[in-house]
Design a protein around this motif. Sequence first.
Motif, PDB file in Angstrom:
ATOM      1  N   SER A 238       0.623  -1.006   0.494  1.00 19.72           N
ATOM      2  CA  SER A 238       0.147  -0.126   0.015  1.00 19.72           C
ATOM      3  C   SER A 238       1.107   1.143  -0.276  1.00 19.72           C
ATOM      4  O   SER A 238       0.338   2.370  -0.668  1.00 19.72           O
ATOM      5  N   ILE A 251      -4.733   2.974   2.225  1.00 21.06           N
ATOM      6  CA  ILE A 251      -4.164   2.934   4.268  1.00 21.06           C
ATOM      7  C   ILE A 251      -3.020   2.442   4.586  1.00 21.06           C
ATOM      8  O   ILE A 251      -2.623   1.003   4.345  1.00 21.06           O
ATOM      9  N   THR A 259      -4.836  -4.001   4.266  1.00 19.46           N
ATOM     10  CA  THR A 259      -5.391  -3.935   3.116  1.00 19.46           C
ATOM     11  C   THR A 259      -6.230  -5.039   3.554  1.00 19.46           C
ATOM     12  O   THR A 259      -5.796  -6.386   3.588  1.00 19.46           O
ATOM     13  N   ASP A 278      -3.694  -2.432  -5.392  1.00 20.40           N
ATOM     14  CA  ASP A 278      -3.007  -2.717  -4.286  1.00 20.40           C
ATOM     15  C   ASP A 278      -4.206  -4.309  -3.886  1.00 20.40           C
ATOM     16  O   ASP A 278      -5.303  -3.847  -3.519  1.00 20.40           O
TER      17      ASP A 278
HETATM   18 MG   LIG Z   1      -1.865  -3.065   2.430  1.00 15.01          MG
END
Ligand SMILES: [Mg+2]
Length: 463
Positions: A238, A251, A259, A278
């Motif tokens: 991320s 985040i 995540t 992601d």
């Molecule tokens: Mg992540």
Amino acid sequence: MYLRLKDNDTIAAIATPLGEGGISVIRISGAAAFDVADRVFVGKGSLSESPSHSAHFGRAVDASGKYVDEVVAVTFRAPNSYTCENVVELSCHGGYLVTQKLLQVILDAGARAAEPGEFTKRAFLNGRLDLSQAEAVADLIHSQSEAAYRSSMRQLSGDLSREIKAIRDELLNLASLLELELDFSEEDVVFANRIALDDRMSDAVAALEKLLLTYEVGRVYREGVRVTIAGKPNAGKSSLLNSILGEGRAIVSDKPGTTRDTITESISIGGVLFRFTDTAGLRETADEIEREGVERAEKEAEKGDVVLLVADYGEKYYNGTIAEYARLSDICAKVGVKFVRVWNKIDLYPAEAPRIAAEGREFYVSALKGDGIDFLKNGLKELALGKEVNESTVVVTNSRHRDALARSKRSLGLALDTLRSRKSGEFVALDLRAGLNALGEITGEITTDDVLNNIFSKFCIGK
Ligand SMILES: [Mg+2]
Ligand SMILES: Nc1nc2c(ncn2[C@@H]2O[C@H](COP(=O)(O)OP(=O)(O)OP(=O)(O)O)[C@@H](O)[C@H]2O)c(=O)[nH]1
């Protein structure tokens, strides 16, 4: 050969997007465009008597004389218009209802509602654009990246058509030489030197091959590149996404498994649209994490064009994890997805500097500090486009063109085989003609109504 199923109808359509805006434009095209417009338009004089390329302020009225809107009429006389026909464009206030009403009044005055792409189809049928240029119009409208825009502009200006024409002209010459021999077959003359023929046909095959190779680049321009960011929890996936985007989109935390859902974000790199996904963090125990991680990455991998495997740089020197990644790399190789390693967190290992290694397949970065991120972005662009592609390369972006080029190349290959097996020039000429016809489909010298309808039905109404 296409059937010129051209009708003489005068057509009309709203040429601007439906909705509220400053103005809307309704376009009328056909032999009777001026007559139709004059039935609707009340201004200082009649449009029929106005010169081409002139603008006139006035009022639009319906058949009973009722006022519909204020308009500006712009005139284009055949052949100096988009369609090469008489064209009148009426600009009215850009409201949904007012535009619909004006269109209805124009249809009542004798025009027929245009089909999707019908204006451009007429431009093609009237010889103003060739087919690949007409398709470029649609591509231009649909372009979402700078690169897609540039390549469709190039195609619209006829760059591809010119390359195709050069190859076609050469093949036509060769076919004519061979066919000339046939006319004199009694006398047993040979016009075409077999070695020279072989050379020239081989050159044509090479030129086609070169164009075909640009298709992958064309697809990248048109559709962008899908990149899956994979790796173990806490690897910094991320963080890497955020660093590439230059914003805190995803985040980030030091808790593994931050995540939960996949996030996809787009960014343009050097004019190419990249979509980064992601992937979610994974669960507890070491074995499970590894198994699940690999499986998940494998599933995502198959959907994309590139996999970025993110790992803590320190892992490079730890135990068995690398073998697990090798499996993912094998899967990528099998399904044709490009596999790229990103060693992250190099800021924790002072000896390491940001760099690219292994022919652009390994990157050393710090997602946290932003080190090496520009290398990575640039490297991804090169990976997608190839190093030799530049601004002026003619790129094949359309699958129809690709198929026609491939068929042409196959026919020329057959022609070469026939030539080399010393068969009669007659047979060589047959294959050459097939190759020529396939090329003619690209620019539209040779095409069917089905092909045309298929192409133009993808346009919007009013184009
Ligand atoms: Mg992540
Ligand atoms: N020192 C350093 N820390 C980093 C770097 N990149 C990420 N981190 C830290 O590593 C931790 C995990 O980062 P994330 O980006 O959330 O990792 P992730 O791979 O998305 O993790 P999950 O979503 O849980 O799978 C955070 O504390 C980050 O600040 C880096 O380049 N250097």
